[in-house]
Design a protein around this motif. Structure first.
Motif, PDB file in Angstrom:
ATOM      1  N   MET A 118       0.844  -1.181   0.000  1.00 21.54           N
ATOM      2  CA  MET A 118       0.000   0.000   0.000  1.00 21.54           C
ATOM      3  C   MET A 118       0.887   1.242   0.000  1.00 21.54           C
ATOM      4  SD  MET A 118      -3.071   1.083   2.556  1.00 21.54           S
ATOM      5  CE  MET A 118      -2.249   1.601   4.019  1.00 21.54           C
ATOM      6  N   SER A 119       0.622   2.174  -0.887  1.00 22.78           N
ATOM      7  CA  SER A 119       1.386   3.404  -1.013  1.00 22.78           C
ATOM      8  C   SER A 119       0.664   4.527  -0.271  1.00 22.78           C
ATOM      9  CB  SER A 119       1.549   3.763  -2.484  1.00 22.78           C
ATOM     10  OG  SER A 119       2.147   5.021  -2.611  1.00 22.78           O
ATOM     11  N   ILE A 120       1.426   5.337   0.449  1.00 22.01           N
ATOM     12  CA  ILE A 120       0.808   6.468   1.147  1.00 22.01           C
ATOM     13  C   ILE A 120       1.020   7.771   0.387  1.00 22.01           C
ATOM     14  CG2 ILE A 120       0.810   5.415   3.416  1.00 22.01           C
ATOM     15  CD1 ILE A 120       3.340   6.979   4.049  1.00 22.01           C
ATOM     16  N   GLY A 121       1.516   7.655  -0.848  1.00 20.58           N
ATOM     17  CA  GLY A 121       1.607   8.819  -1.708  1.00 20.58           C
ATOM     18  C   GLY A 121       2.715   9.793  -1.390  1.00 20.58           C
ATOM     19  N   LEU A 122       3.826   9.335  -0.876  1.00 23.74           N
ATOM     20  CA  LEU A 122       4.946  10.233  -0.612  1.00 23.74           C
ATOM     21  C   LEU A 122       5.717  10.493  -1.895  1.00 23.74           C
ATOM     22  CD1 LEU A 122       6.322   8.773   2.742  1.00 23.74           C
ATOM     23  CD2 LEU A 122       4.881  10.766   2.420  1.00 23.74           C
ATOM     24  N   ASP A 123       6.183  11.696  -2.068  1.00 23.26           N
ATOM     25  CA  ASP A 123       6.998  12.068  -3.222  1.00 23.26           C
ATOM     26  C   ASP A 123       8.454  11.763  -2.875  1.00 23.26           C
ATOM     27  OD1 ASP A 123       8.300  13.198  -5.364  1.00 23.26           O
ATOM     28  OD2 ASP A 123       7.314  15.145  -5.191  1.00 23.26           O
ATOM     29  N   TRP A 124       8.843  10.494  -3.038  1.00 18.58           N
ATOM     30  CA  TRP A 124      10.177  10.057  -2.627  1.00 18.58           C
ATOM     31  C   TRP A 124      11.298  10.807  -3.327  1.00 18.58           C
ATOM     32  CZ3 TRP A 124      11.011   8.090   1.804  1.00 18.58           C
ATOM     33  CH2 TRP A 124      10.019   7.341   2.430  1.00 18.58           C
ATOM     34  N   PRO A 125      11.221  11.057  -4.645  1.00 24.14           N
ATOM     35  CA  PRO A 125      12.307  11.828  -5.261  1.00 24.14           C
ATOM     36  C   PRO A 125      12.495  13.205  -4.616  1.00 24.14           C
ATOM     37  CG  PRO A 125      11.033  10.721  -6.948  1.00 24.14           C
ATOM     38  CD  PRO A 125      10.289  10.548  -5.653  1.00 24.14           C
ATOM     39  N   ALA A 126      11.386  13.898  -4.304  1.00 24.53           N
ATOM     40  CA  ALA A 126      11.487  15.217  -3.660  1.00 24.53           C
ATOM     41  C   ALA A 126      12.038  15.086  -2.248  1.00 24.53           C
ATOM     42  CB  ALA A 126      10.131  15.907  -3.647  1.00 24.53           C
ATOM     43  N   LEU A 127      11.589  14.072  -1.519  1.00 26.87           N
ATOM     44  CA  LEU A 127      12.105  13.861  -0.163  1.00 26.87           C
ATOM     45  C   LEU A 127      13.590  13.517  -0.183  1.00 26.87           C
ATOM     46  CD1 LEU A 127       9.157  11.885   1.457  1.00 26.87           C
ATOM     47  CD2 LEU A 127       9.864  14.238   1.932  1.00 26.87           C
ATOM     48  N   MET A 128      13.998  12.705  -1.158  1.00 19.53           N
ATOM     49  CA  MET A 128      15.414  12.353  -1.269  1.00 19.53           C
ATOM     50  C   MET A 128      16.255  13.589  -1.601  1.00 19.53           C
ATOM     51  SD  MET A 128      14.962   8.712  -3.209  1.00 19.53           S
ATOM     52  CE  MET A 128      16.688   8.468  -3.538  1.00 19.53           C
ATOM     53  N   ARG A 129      15.755  14.440  -2.506  1.00 15.86           N
ATOM     54  CA  ARG A 129      16.484  15.679  -2.822  1.00 15.86           C
ATOM     55  C   ARG A 129      16.594  16.565  -1.590  1.00 15.86           C
ATOM     56  NH1 ARG A 129      13.662  15.169  -7.532  1.00 15.86           N
ATOM     57  NH2 ARG A 129      11.989  16.543  -6.848  1.00 15.86           N
ATOM     58  N   ALA A 130      15.494  16.715  -0.857  1.00 18.58           N
ATOM     59  CA  ALA A 130      15.509  17.556   0.341  1.00 18.58           C
ATOM     60  C   ALA A 130      16.464  16.999   1.387  1.00 18.58           C
ATOM     61  CB  ALA A 130      14.103  17.675   0.923  1.00 18.58           C
ATOM     62  N   GLY A 131      16.442  15.691   1.566  1.00 20.16           N
ATOM     63  CA  GLY A 131      17.299  15.078   2.582  1.00 20.16           C
ATOM     64  C   GLY A 131      18.757  15.041   2.201  1.00 20.16           C
ATOM     65  N   MET A 132      19.038  14.626   0.973  1.00 19.40           N
ATOM     66  CA  MET A 132      20.436  14.439   0.581  1.00 19.40           C
ATOM     67  C   MET A 132      21.086  15.708   0.050  1.00 19.40           C
ATOM     68  SD  MET A 132      20.514  10.565  -0.853  1.00 19.40           S
ATOM     69  CE  MET A 132      18.893   9.846  -0.867  1.00 19.40           C
ATOM     70  N   ARG A 133      20.307  16.534  -0.639  1.00 20.60           N
ATOM     71  CA  ARG A 133      20.872  17.798  -1.126  1.00 20.60           C
ATOM     72  C   ARG A 133      20.704  18.909  -0.098  1.00 20.60           C
ATOM     73  NH1 ARG A 133      18.844  18.382  -7.340  1.00 20.60           N
ATOM     74  NH2 ARG A 133      19.956  16.593  -8.185  1.00 20.60           N
ATOM     75  N   GLY A 134      19.464  19.079   0.357  1.00 17.33           N
ATOM     76  CA  GLY A 134      19.179  20.177   1.280  1.00 17.33           C
ATOM     77  C   GLY A 134      19.797  19.996   2.652  1.00 17.33           C
ATOM     78  N   LEU A 135      19.602  18.821   3.228  1.00 20.18           N
ATOM     79  CA  LEU A 135      20.132  18.555   4.566  1.00 20.18           C
ATOM     80  C   LEU A 135      21.528  17.942   4.537  1.00 20.18           C
ATOM     81  CD1 LEU A 135      16.920  17.068   6.223  1.00 20.18           C
ATOM     82  CD2 LEU A 135      17.831  19.375   6.486  1.00 20.18           C
ATOM     83  N   ARG A 136      21.989  17.574   3.334  1.00 24.91           N
ATOM     84  CA  ARG A 136      23.319  16.974   3.136  1.00 24.91           C
ATOM     85  C   ARG A 136      23.492  15.664   3.914  1.00 24.91           C
ATOM     86  NH1 ARG A 136      26.309  20.376   0.094  1.00 24.91           N
ATOM     87  NH2 ARG A 136      25.837  22.582   0.186  1.00 24.91           N
ATOM     88  N   LEU A 137      22.418  14.889   3.959  1.00 22.85           N
ATOM     89  CA  LEU A 137      22.477  13.573   4.597  1.00 22.85           C
ATOM     90  C   LEU A 137      23.107  12.584   3.621  1.00 22.85           C
ATOM     91  CD1 LEU A 137      18.856  13.412   6.034  1.00 22.85           C
ATOM     92  CD2 LEU A 137      20.945  13.866   7.322  1.00 22.85           C
ATOM     93  N   THR A 138      23.827  11.620   4.150  1.00 19.25           N
ATOM     94  CA  THR A 138      24.286  10.528   3.299  1.00 19.25           C
ATOM     95  C   THR A 138      23.085   9.647   2.980  1.00 19.25           C
ATOM     96  OG1 THR A 138      24.744   9.058   5.155  1.00 19.25           O
ATOM     97  CG2 THR A 138      26.555  10.501   4.443  1.00 19.25           C
ATOM     98  N   PRO A 139      23.142   8.868   1.908  1.00 18.57           N
ATOM     99  CA  PRO A 139      22.026   7.968   1.633  1.00 18.57           C
ATOM    100  C   PRO A 139      21.738   7.039   2.813  1.00 18.57           C
ATOM    101  CG  PRO A 139      23.428   8.097  -0.286  1.00 18.57           C
ATOM    102  CD  PRO A 139      24.133   8.836   0.826  1.00 18.57           C
ATOM    103  N   GLU A 140      22.783   6.562   3.467  1.00 18.35           N
ATOM    104  CA  GLU A 140      22.580   5.673   4.620  1.00 18.35           C
ATOM    105  C   GLU A 140      21.831   6.387   5.741  1.00 18.35           C
ATOM    106  OE1 GLU A 140      25.612   6.250   3.188  1.00 18.35           O
ATOM    107  OE2 GLU A 140      25.841   4.360   2.113  1.00 18.35           O
ATOM    108  N   ALA A 141      22.215   7.638   6.010  1.00 12.45           N
ATOM    109  CA  ALA A 141      21.548   8.393   7.077  1.00 12.45           C
ATOM    110  C   ALA A 141      20.099   8.705   6.683  1.00 12.45           C
ATOM    111  CB  ALA A 141      22.305   9.682   7.370  1.00 12.45           C
ATOM    112  N   PHE A 142      19.883   9.049   5.398  1.00 14.14           N
ATOM    113  CA  PHE A 142      18.525   9.344   4.931  1.00 14.14           C
ATOM    114  C   PHE A 142      17.615   8.142   5.127  1.00 14.14           C
ATOM    115  CE2 PHE A 142      15.304   9.082   1.622  1.00 14.14           C
ATOM    116  CZ  PHE A 142      14.621  10.267   1.811  1.00 14.14           C
TER     117      PHE A 142
END
Length: 64
Positions: free
Chosen positions: A1-25
């Protein structure tokens, strides 16, 4: 079941904006990520009226 999250946008915000590593994200829960990103509807700049109200409610104690 999908809850409709925009994963690409969340990944950009987390990894680019917050500078999280993929592992931390991917180690974060959605709630933790939301806290880190903040809630734009809840936060606003503290303008002079707000600062004046805070200063009146919590005045600095004078040093003796």
């Amino acid at each position: 079941m999908s809850i409709g999250l925009d994963w690409p946008a969340l990944m950009r915000a987390g990894m680019r904006g917050l500078r999280l590593t993929p592992e931390a994200f991917w180690a974060l829960t959605p709630a933790e990520l939301q806290v880190m990103l903040g809630d734009p509807g809840q936060s606003s700049p503290l303008l002079s009226d707000g600062l004046d109200a805070l200063m009146a409610a919590w005045p600095d104690e004078e040093q003796t």
